[in-house]
Design an enzyme around this catalytic site. Structure first.
Site, PDB file in Angstrom:
ATOM      1  N   GLU A 147       0.847  -1.195   0.000  1.00 34.91           N
ATOM      2  CA  GLU A 147       0.000   0.000   0.000  1.00 34.91           C
ATOM      3  C   GLU A 147       0.882   1.244   0.000  1.00 34.91           C
ATOM      4  O   GLU A 147       1.941   1.257   0.632  1.00 34.91           O
ATOM      5  CB  GLU A 147      -0.913   0.009   1.233  1.00 34.91           C
ATOM      6  CG  GLU A 147      -1.895  -1.147   1.231  1.00 34.91           C
ATOM      7  CD  GLU A 147      -2.558  -1.388   2.571  1.00 34.91           C
ATOM      8  OE1 GLU A 147      -3.586  -2.089   2.593  1.00 34.91           O
ATOM      9  OE2 GLU A 147      -2.047  -0.892   3.598  1.00 34.91           O
ATOM     10  N   ASP A 163      -4.170  -8.047   6.203  1.00 35.32           N
ATOM     11  CA  ASP A 163      -5.192  -8.982   5.724  1.00 35.32           C
ATOM     12  C   ASP A 163      -4.691 -10.409   5.633  1.00 35.32           C
ATOM     13  O   ASP A 163      -5.453 -11.354   5.831  1.00 35.32           O
ATOM     14  CB  ASP A 163      -5.695  -8.551   4.347  1.00 35.32           C
ATOM     15  CG  ASP A 163      -6.576  -7.323   4.395  1.00 35.32           C
ATOM     16  OD1 ASP A 163      -6.873  -6.861   5.511  1.00 35.32           O
ATOM     17  OD2 ASP A 163      -6.966  -6.820   3.332  1.00 35.32           O
TER      18      ASP A 163
END
Length: 394
Positions: A147, A163
């Site tokens: 990210e 995640d």
């Protein structure tokens, strides 16, 4: 099945968002795009595919960037979701590097081995892989993502396991002075070591691991997804949470959420089953019901962290304390002594296994792992170049 990504799970993105209020250094100018060099040290022979997906910060449009950094808006989606255009960029072969350009985005850089990823579009936007769902089209693909945010204030680029823990990689940035910093590398044997640790941990932790029918280990789901799918018992943290609630019925929990504001403190006590925090005047400013495992692992629901000046910062601190199991050993939080982390028998064993095997000890193993600066993140206000290095699965 595809599921839209939820912002509750993007702890790293939440951190980046919080940093966007910072101004650029005097005289600094961040160009519209910067180079990202992708190095494939995985040793794997399959084709590699790379994707740069996100929100264009100048317009707020969702879309993708090609290898030259040019933005392409997503077309309209449908219900059920319609297939997204192929946004893949050919990645480097094993032992090689490729340089692409990344624009001023807030988004993700995906990479996959052997197969292209499948994305969908709804009226509300992009639908991303959700491999916690057995029917997800990407379930049997080995992939991962980083990210990042690049804006006028600089670059924030992370290595995230919020995640899932999967194909390993590290991130880096070359600073304006020419020096380079990186994070995300595992120790030798660290990748397989995480899975070995989960398999050896009683109580369902081995059920987080997903493998292909040919035996290839693909990933370990986060414990939040484990609880949500039933792979991990929903009661997995009850004993620890109950002990915390009992302790702070008679003891005060002091939270100092801002490292640069030591005078801003909140004091918590459990009363009537609620952990209430008071400010310096004695007024109650936030109250928390006893959280369940999903609330702790996801840092949401009963530990919701709004983007405000009081409840959110307290909740972030509590979330870190529960995941690291430091709330019983230190009534002053956050506890930033890493030797105290994950020492209780009831803890986030997923986060424990990952942090123990990172070369620098840093990881984004849960949403607010940045509390106490334990996150795997690189940042520079005037970045010359970014790096994404794909490491061996060993």
């Amino acid at each position: 099945m595809l599921t839209r990504i939820t912002t509750a799970l993007l702890g790293a993105v939440a951190l980046v968002g919080a940093l966007l209020t910072l101004g650029p250094p005097a005289g600094a100018a961040v160009p519209d795009t910067i180079p990202l060099t992708i190095t494939n040290n995985s040793g794997r022979g399959e084709a590699l595919y790379v994707y740069n997906l996100g929100t264009l910060l100048t317009t707020g449009q969702q879309g993708w960037a090609d290898a030259n950094g040019a933005f392409h808006a997503w077309p309209a989606g449908g219900n059920p979701p319609t297939p997204a255009p192929d946004a893949s960029i050919p990645g480097p072969a094993a032992g090689r590097s490729t340089t692409v350009r990344i624009p001023k985005f807030s988004g993700r850089i995906y990479f996959s081995y052997g197969q292209k990823l499948m994305f969908g579009l709804t009226a509300g936007g992009l639908v991303q892989p959700a491999v916690q769902n057995p029917g997800d089209a990407n379930r049997n693909i080995l992939f991962n993502w980083s990210e990042y945010t690049l804006n006028d204030s600089g670059l924030w680029l992370n290595s995230t396991q919020v995640d899932m823990f999967s194909a390993p990689y590290a991130v880096g940035v070359q600073r304006a002075d020419g020096s380079t910093v990186s994070t995300g590398h595992l120790k030798a044997g660290g990748y397989s070591g995480v899975f070995t640790a989960l398999r050896g941990q009683p109580g369902g932790w081995a059920n987080l691991i997903q493998s292909r029918s040919d035996g290839t280990v693909l990933r370990a789901l986060s414990p939040l997804y484990g609880v949500e799918t039933g792979a991990l018992p929903s009661t997995v943290l009850d004993d620890y949470v109950n002990r915390v609630w009992q302790k702070y019925t008679t003891t005060t929990l002091t939270v100092t959420p801002f490292a640069d504001q030591p005078g801003t403190t909140y004091r918590g006590r459990v009363s009537g089953g609620v952990l209430n925090f008071t400010d310096a005047s004695g007024a109650v400013v936030a109250g928390f019901q006893k959280p369940d495992a999903a609330s702790v692992f996801g840092c949401h629901k009963l530990l919701d962290a709004p983007n405000d000046a009081v409840r959110g910062p307290i909740s972030r601190t509590l979330c870190a304390g529960f995941n690291r199991s430091t709330l019983l050993v230190d009534p002053s939080q956050p506890d930033t002594t890493t030797a105290n982390f994950y020492q209780d028998a009831v803890t986030n064993h997923y986060a424990r296994a990952i942090h123990a095997r990172m070369a620098d000890g840093k990881a984004y193993a849960f949403a607010f792992d940045d509390v106490g600066q334990q996150e795997s993140l690189v940042h520079d206000g005037s970045p010359r170049q970014a790096y994404l290095t794909l490491d061996p699965l060993s």
